[in-house]
Design a protein around this motif. Sequence first.
Motif, PDB file in Angstrom:
ATOM      1  N   GLU A   1      18.907   6.651  -7.859  1.00 14.72           N
ATOM      2  CA  GLU A   1      19.061   6.501  -6.415  1.00 14.72           C
ATOM      3  C   GLU A   1      18.389   7.654  -5.673  1.00 14.72           C
ATOM      4  O   GLU A   1      18.179   8.738  -6.225  1.00 14.72           O
ATOM      5  CB  GLU A   1      20.554   6.457  -6.056  1.00 14.72           C
ATOM      6  N   GLU A   2      18.103   7.424  -4.397  1.00 11.78           N
ATOM      7  CA  GLU A   2      17.500   8.456  -3.558  1.00 11.78           C
ATOM      8  C   GLU A   2      18.525   9.545  -3.229  1.00 11.78           C
ATOM      9  O   GLU A   2      19.736   9.296  -3.228  1.00 11.78           O
ATOM     10  CB  GLU A   2      17.010   7.845  -2.242  1.00 11.78           C
ATOM     11  N   ILE A   3      18.007  10.733  -2.937  1.00 13.00           N
ATOM     12  CA  ILE A   3      18.852  11.848  -2.504  1.00 13.00           C
ATOM     13  C   ILE A   3      18.270  12.404  -1.207  1.00 13.00           C
ATOM     14  O   ILE A   3      17.180  12.979  -1.204  1.00 13.00           O
ATOM     15  CB  ILE A   3      18.901  12.962  -3.569  1.00 13.00           C
ATOM     16  N   PHE A   4      18.964  12.204  -0.126  1.00 13.05           N
ATOM     17  CA  PHE A   4      18.548  12.713   1.185  1.00 13.05           C
ATOM     18  C   PHE A   4      19.756  13.297   1.899  1.00 13.05           C
ATOM     19  O   PHE A   4      20.875  12.855   1.661  1.00 13.05           O
ATOM     20  CB  PHE A   4      17.948  11.583   2.042  1.00 13.05           C
ATOM     21  N   PRO A   5      19.555  14.299   2.771  1.00  8.48           N
ATOM     22  CA  PRO A   5      18.293  14.995   3.064  1.00  8.48           C
ATOM     23  C   PRO A   5      17.922  15.946   1.924  1.00  8.48           C
ATOM     24  O   PRO A   5      18.782  16.406   1.175  1.00  8.48           O
ATOM     25  CB  PRO A   5      18.607  15.757   4.337  1.00  8.48           C
TER      26      PRO A   5
ATOM     27  N   ILE B   1       8.001  19.888   2.642  1.00 10.22           N
ATOM     28  CA  ILE B   1       8.316  18.660   3.362  1.00 10.22           C
ATOM     29  C   ILE B   1       9.822  18.574   3.578  1.00 10.22           C
ATOM     30  O   ILE B   1      10.602  18.754   2.639  1.00 10.22           O
ATOM     31  CB  ILE B   1       7.841  17.422   2.571  1.00 10.22           C
ATOM     32  N   GLU B   2      10.211  18.312   4.813  1.00  7.28           N
ATOM     33  CA  GLU B   2      11.615  18.058   5.128  1.00  7.28           C
ATOM     34  C   GLU B   2      11.797  16.541   5.135  1.00  7.28           C
ATOM     35  O   GLU B   2      11.226  15.836   5.967  1.00  7.28           O
ATOM     36  CB  GLU B   2      11.983  18.633   6.493  1.00  7.28           C
ATOM     37  N   ALA B   3      12.563  16.030   4.191  1.00  7.88           N
ATOM     38  CA  ALA B   3      12.768  14.589   4.070  1.00  7.88           C
ATOM     39  C   ALA B   3      14.225  14.247   4.349  1.00  7.88           C
ATOM     40  O   ALA B   3      15.115  14.609   3.579  1.00  7.88           O
ATOM     41  CB  ALA B   3      12.371  14.118   2.678  1.00  7.88           C
ATOM     42  N   ASN B   4      14.448  13.558   5.450  1.00  5.99           N
ATOM     43  CA  ASN B   4      15.806  13.130   5.815  1.00  5.99           C
ATOM     44  C   ASN B   4      16.100  11.713   5.354  1.00  5.99           C
ATOM     45  O   ASN B   4      17.255  11.330   5.193  1.00  5.99           O
ATOM     46  CB  ASN B   4      15.993  13.230   7.322  1.00  5.99           C
ATOM     47  N   SER B   5      15.044  10.929   5.161  1.00  2.00           N
ATOM     48  CA  SER B   5      15.159   9.564   4.670  1.00  2.00           C
ATOM     49  C   SER B   5      13.757   9.077   4.326  1.00  2.00           C
ATOM     50  O   SER B   5      12.769   9.789   4.540  1.00  2.00           O
ATOM     51  CB  SER B   5      15.774   8.650   5.747  1.00  2.00           C
ATOM     52  N   TYR B   6      13.665   7.864   3.834  1.00  3.27           N
ATOM     53  CA  TYR B   6      12.356   7.295   3.519  1.00  3.27           C
ATOM     54  C   TYR B   6      11.470   7.268   4.761  1.00  3.27           C
ATOM     55  O   TYR B   6      10.276   7.573   4.695  1.00  3.27           O
ATOM     56  CB  TYR B   6      12.528   5.877   2.964  1.00  3.27           C
ATOM     57  N   GLU B   7      12.051   6.911   5.897  1.00  7.01           N
ATOM     58  CA  GLU B   7      11.279   6.805   7.134  1.00  7.01           C
ATOM     59  C   GLU B   7      11.059   8.146   7.818  1.00  7.01           C
ATOM     60  O   GLU B   7      10.122   8.305   8.603  1.00  7.01           O
ATOM     61  CB  GLU B   7      11.988   5.874   8.133  1.00  7.01           C
ATOM     62  N   ASP B   8      11.899   9.119   7.543  1.00  5.56           N
ATOM     63  CA  ASP B   8      11.874  10.388   8.268  1.00  5.56           C
ATOM     64  C   ASP B   8      11.477  11.537   7.346  1.00  5.56           C
ATOM     65  O   ASP B   8      12.315  12.190   6.741  1.00  5.56           O
ATOM     66  CB  ASP B   8      13.258  10.645   8.889  1.00  5.56           C
ATOM     67  N   MET B   9      10.181  11.762   7.224  1.00  4.83           N
ATOM     68  CA  MET B   9       9.644  12.862   6.426  1.00  4.83           C
ATOM     69  C   MET B   9       8.626  13.626   7.263  1.00  4.83           C
ATOM     70  O   MET B   9       7.792  13.028   7.928  1.00  4.83           O
ATOM     71  CB  MET B   9       8.972  12.337   5.146  1.00  4.83           C
TER      72      MET B   9
ATOM     73  N   ALA C   1       0.856  -1.189   0.000  1.00  4.13           N
ATOM     74  CA  ALA C   1       0.000   0.000   0.000  1.00  4.13           C
ATOM     75  C   ALA C   1       0.889   1.235   0.000  1.00  4.13           C
ATOM     76  O   ALA C   1       1.730   1.410   0.889  1.00  4.13           O
ATOM     77  CB  ALA C   1      -0.907  -0.003   1.227  1.00  4.13           C
ATOM     78  N   VAL C   2       0.705   2.118  -0.984  1.00  2.00           N
ATOM     79  CA  VAL C   2       1.613   3.251  -1.173  1.00  2.00           C
ATOM     80  C   VAL C   2       0.922   4.587  -0.913  1.00  2.00           C
ATOM     81  O   VAL C   2      -0.190   4.839  -1.379  1.00  2.00           O
ATOM     82  CB  VAL C   2       2.189   3.250  -2.613  1.00  2.00           C
ATOM     83  N   ASN C   3       1.609   5.435  -0.171  1.00  3.83           N
ATOM     84  CA  ASN C   3       1.184   6.812   0.071  1.00  3.83           C
ATOM     85  C   ASN C   3       1.434   7.621  -1.206  1.00  3.83           C
ATOM     86  O   ASN C   3       2.570   7.748  -1.670  1.00  3.83           O
ATOM     87  CB  ASN C   3       1.991   7.372   1.247  1.00  3.83           C
ATOM     88  N   HIS C   4       0.379   8.185  -1.767  1.00  3.73           N
ATOM     89  CA  HIS C   4       0.459   8.921  -3.027  1.00  3.73           C
ATOM     90  C   HIS C   4       1.427  10.104  -2.952  1.00  3.73           C
ATOM     91  O   HIS C   4       2.156  10.386  -3.912  1.00  3.73           O
ATOM     92  CB  HIS C   4      -0.943   9.418  -3.394  1.00  3.73           C
ATOM     93  N   LEU C   5       1.450  10.810  -1.823  1.00  4.27           N
ATOM     94  CA  LEU C   5       2.332  11.969  -1.695  1.00  4.27           C
ATOM     95  C   LEU C   5       3.794  11.537  -1.632  1.00  4.27           C
ATOM     96  O   LEU C   5       4.671  12.200  -2.182  1.00  4.27           O
ATOM     97  CB  LEU C   5       1.958  12.781  -0.452  1.00  4.27           C
ATOM     98  N   LYS C   6       4.042  10.414  -0.973  1.00  4.00           N
ATOM     99  CA  LYS C   6       5.403   9.887  -0.969  1.00  4.00           C
ATOM    100  C   LYS C   6       5.792   9.470  -2.386  1.00  4.00           C
ATOM    101  O   LYS C   6       6.954   9.569  -2.786  1.00  4.00           O
ATOM    102  CB  LYS C   6       5.502   8.705   0.001  1.00  4.00           C
ATOM    103  N   GLY C   7       4.783   9.053  -3.152  1.00  5.77           N
ATOM    104  CA  GLY C   7       5.026   8.727  -4.552  1.00  5.77           C
ATOM    105  C   GLY C   7       5.515   9.941  -5.324  1.00  5.77           C
ATOM    106  O   GLY C   7       6.455   9.857  -6.114  1.00  5.77           O
ATOM    107  N   HIS C   8       4.886  11.101  -5.090  1.00  2.84           N
ATOM    108  CA  HIS C   8       5.333  12.321  -5.769  1.00  2.84           C
ATOM    109  C   HIS C   8       6.786  12.638  -5.408  1.00  2.84           C
ATOM    110  O   HIS C   8       7.565  13.074  -6.264  1.00  2.84           O
ATOM    111  CB  HIS C   8       4.432  13.493  -5.395  1.00  2.84           C
ATOM    112  N   ILE C   9       7.141  12.446  -4.163  1.00  2.38           N
ATOM    113  CA  ILE C   9       8.533  12.692  -3.751  1.00  2.38           C
ATOM    114  C   ILE C   9       9.473  11.746  -4.497  1.00  2.38           C
ATOM    115  O   ILE C   9      10.525  12.157  -5.011  1.00  2.38           O
ATOM    116  CB  ILE C   9       8.685  12.525  -2.233  1.00  2.38           C
ATOM    117  N   TYR C  10       9.067  10.489  -4.597  1.00  4.66           N
ATOM    118  CA  TYR C  10       9.919   9.506  -5.264  1.00  4.66           C
ATOM    119  C   TYR C  10       9.882   9.615  -6.788  1.00  4.66           C
ATOM    120  O   TYR C  10      10.630   8.913  -7.480  1.00  4.66           O
ATOM    121  CB  TYR C  10       9.565   8.092  -4.795  1.00  4.66           C
ATOM    122  N   SER C  11       9.042  10.512  -7.320  1.00  4.95           N
ATOM    123  CA  SER C  11       9.098  10.777  -8.765  1.00  4.95           C
ATOM    124  C   SER C  11      10.448  11.376  -9.131  1.00  4.95           C
ATOM    125  O   SER C  11      10.869  11.334 -10.288  1.00  4.95           O
ATOM    126  CB  SER C  11       7.963  11.717  -9.182  1.00  4.95           C
ATOM    127  N   LEU C  12      11.133  11.943  -8.141  1.00  6.08           N
ATOM    128  CA  LEU C  12      12.472  12.495  -8.350  1.00  6.08           C
ATOM    129  C   LEU C  12      13.504  11.400  -8.595  1.00  6.08           C
ATOM    130  O   LEU C  12      14.562  11.645  -9.180  1.00  6.08           O
ATOM    131  CB  LEU C  12      12.903  13.298  -7.117  1.00  6.08           C
TER     132      LEU C  12
END
Length: 329
Positions: free
Chosen positions: A120-124, A138-146, A104-115
């Motif tokens: 690869e991910e880019i954090f923070p 949104i302050e995103a430090n990691s997948y778990e910390d947004m 089950a995916v959070n749509h807003l987190k999906g928009h963030i991951y459109s990047l």
Amino acid sequence: MILSIESSCDDSSIAVTDIKTKKLIFHKKISQELQHSQYGGVVPELAARLHVEALPKILEETSEYFDKLKAIAVTNSPGLSVTLMEGVTMAKALATSLELPLIAVNHLKGHIYSLFIEDEEIFPITILLVSGGHTQIIEANSYEDMKIVATTIDDSFGESFDKVSKMMNLGYPGGPIVQEYSLKGDENRFDFPIPLRQSPKIEFSYSGLKNAVRLKIEELNELSTQDIADICASFQKTAVAHIMQKLKKLFKQNPPKNFAIVGGASANIYLRKELESLCKKYNTSLYLSQLKYCSDNAAMIGRVALKQYEKQEFTSIENIDIQTRIKAF
């Protein structure tokens, strides 16, 4: 591979993403813009019926990948309940028939991951999310910390474009239409008030600006083509100025190392140019989603699902729920 489904609003989309390489193996989207344009906005019941038609057609094109799938991912929040249900129903049926775990995916987190599609991910990273339903920082430090650090108190940036377009019977979606008219307009003709200009808080509001545009339209009565272009240009300038004023406060307090803009309204060229200037001033790296991934799509849902698969974040078919709104990540 992971098959992902997106149906949170008026775009039917399915994607297949390779787990090891993160490569997008298949991606297709069917937009409903034409069907909703005559109503000036999305009609939920119509959107749901169109998903019933479109999603199975797209799914047929992915059958060759079924024996290679490891999971089924689907947007379950936030969004329109009747349209989310169509995607979730399909996902549950696939997970059951293919005996695969459900994500089950959070749509807003999906928009963030459109990047990060195929990357690869880019954090923070600090993110401005602007869409038809959301305007958030949104302050995103990691997948778990947004964490959402600022949001709108009424209308969203994208929603205001839709409503201004509807006021002048220009069509839907309003974002690209207003932007197109703005190219031929005088952005200084109408001095619309910048929302919350004197407020020290970092938050957004578009209801007052929308009302100011409505009053100007009523004052002019019969609009010429140039009137429409000038209203669009003046409105766009003010709508973007509001966001930039708040972002300048944020950057002044604590300039981010990385900054990004995501969501359907992030395709606005005027806003992108302003953000480029701001980030250049503070030596901040600016990240933008490809234009084809700005609006709702299953590719971004699949990219989040890769992370959830890695962490074994599965949801049982019995327990997956639909949420029309969320307050946090």
